[in-house]
Design an enzyme around this catalytic site. Sequence first.
Site, short mmCIF file in Angstrom:
data_model
loop_
_atom_site.label_atom_id
_atom_site.label_comp_id
_atom_site.label_asym_id
_atom_site.label_seq_id
_atom_site.Cartn_x
_atom_site.Cartn_y
_atom_site.Cartn_z
N GLU A 248 0.81 -1.28 -0.08
CA GLU A 248 -0.04 0.00 -0.01
C GLU A 248 0.87 1.24 -0.02
OE1 GLU A 248 -4.13 -1.67 1.98
OE2 GLU A 248 -3.01 -0.55 3.28
N GLU B 219 -5.46 -8.27 -1.00
CA GLU B 219 -6.12 -8.12 0.16
C GLU B 219 -7.60 -7.68 0.03
OE1 GLU B 219 -4.56 -5.40 3.22
OE2 GLU B 219 -2.40 -5.94 2.64
C1 BG6 Z 1 -4.37 -2.68 4.89
C2 BG6 Z 1 -2.85 -3.41 5.39
O1 BG6 Z 1 -4.34 -1.41 5.05
O2 BG6 Z 1 -5.32 -3.21 5.51
C3 BG6 Z 1 -3.08 -4.39 6.37
O3 BG6 Z 1 -2.19 -3.68 4.13
C4 BG6 Z 1 -4.16 -4.20 7.26
O4 BG6 Z 1 -1.88 -4.60 7.04
C5 BG6 Z 1 -5.55 -4.31 6.50
O5 BG6 Z 1 -4.39 -4.94 8.28
C6 BG6 Z 1 -6.67 -4.17 7.38
O6 BG6 Z 1 -6.78 -3.03 8.37
P1 BG6 Z 1 -7.05 -3.42 9.60
O7 BG6 Z 1 -6.52 -2.02 10.28
O8 BG6 Z 1 -8.44 -3.67 9.83
O9 BG6 Z 1 -5.98 -4.24 10.11
#
Ligand code: BG6
Length: 479
Positions: free
Chosen positions: A184, A378
Amino acid sequence: MSKNLTGFPESFLWGGAIAANQTEGAYLKDGKGLTTVDLLPIGEKRFPIMIGKLPSFSPLEGEFYPSHEAIDFYHRYKEDIALFAEMGFKTLRLSISWARIFPNGDEIEPNEAGLQFYDDLFDELKKYNIEPLVTLAHFDVPVHLVKEYGSWKNRKLISFFENYARTVFTRYKKKVKYWLTFNEINMLLHLPYIGAGLVFEEGEDEKQVKYQAAHHQLVASALAVKAGHEIIPDAKIGCMLAAGMTYPYSSNPNDVMDAMDKDRESFFFIDVQSRGEYPGYAKRFFLENDIELDMEENDEKILKENTVDYIGFSYYSSRVTSTDPKIQENTTSGNVFGSITNPYLEKSEWGWTIDPKGLRITANQLYDRYQKPLFVVENGLGAVDIPNEDGAVVDDYRIAYLREHLKEMKEAIRDGVDIIGYTSWGPIDIVSASTGEMKKRYGYIYVDRDNLGNGTLKRTKKKSFEWYKNIIQTNGKEL
Ligand code: BG6
């Protein structure tokens, strides 16, 4: 027409995604150095540190740091990988912790114990034919580089990072083909300490500092692509964007323009990494904001000649923007980027907008723009899971979220978008990056641990475990 437009290709890489600092724990074990994320406590100090406003160079008394133990993947990865294999994973996205390999970040020689850990991990994946997909930098910078050099503010970071990249490419060239450079990368603008280890000094021009740091990361990313291609001839090296299209709240052209500008704040990074040059709109932005990038003669050539092979992206939500101050009052959170509430959509328990169709729209948008393979690295729902009296987690809400997103991803493929894989976020419960909570769970596998580190760390399959297994087994035919 050679493309199969009926759905997921046979070679589709199904799996899950984790990051070292949110999973491994063992934060100083076997020679690992302290990294930026090791200094993020849970609680009210977390956010000011994440945005670079509260300097912190060593753990503070009385604070709890979730990354120090995380879910102890460092010692339990065999058990966890066996569970991923049982679900039929074709790939596992994980990150290497830079500070396991170079504890201070500026050494010439790497830490053998750190290298060996990932060697063993990759061997374990190989046992089950799970293809590793490795992120070089997932929100961690060795703290020594922050203290001594100002982190990515400093051009020296480029060569330290290149040395790190070359070291791991050389070591794992027979084991890892798929790589991502910076997780990201656009997060640098929103959480500068998380994205780039930036800590601002009083009176510093933050915009100037952020874009200079971004330039250093972009050159470092291009040099990593170059090194990867030299060392591993069949390597696929991608960039990684926190994606999610911005919708204009209304058809007022001012809103439409604003939405385009907001998207460009993020596309800026990928335009450089994928097209190999700074876009015209960025040059205008720099001029109008008195930003002067310090570049070396060769930088533009390096960027041009070493573009990425594919575009990795995370997708959690779309966003909405408006130029009307009244409408702007109605905001919601969403993977750190602020957004106006979308009146047509539901939100998660953490206020993140749930927009499955937005995944199809975003994928089409990215493919139209870059014409390179996409990898959804993701996606998922952070939710509170409460085990019932038998200890089972019946997470129908998670299944519903994922099912709708997979349907839309399939539609995007049918639109002609070349998507090569999908790794849902946190296939096993891990520490949340934004809040540090364990309570915000994404997994198919429940981990017995709470926000303050209590619990046995025992792993239990949730209902979604069998569901995802069936998705993979049927290659997404049974959604
Ligand atoms: C993304 C990141 O921003 O979102 C992860 O690459 C992160 O590291 C994921 O865990 C989900 O966000 P969060 O804050 O719910 O863990």
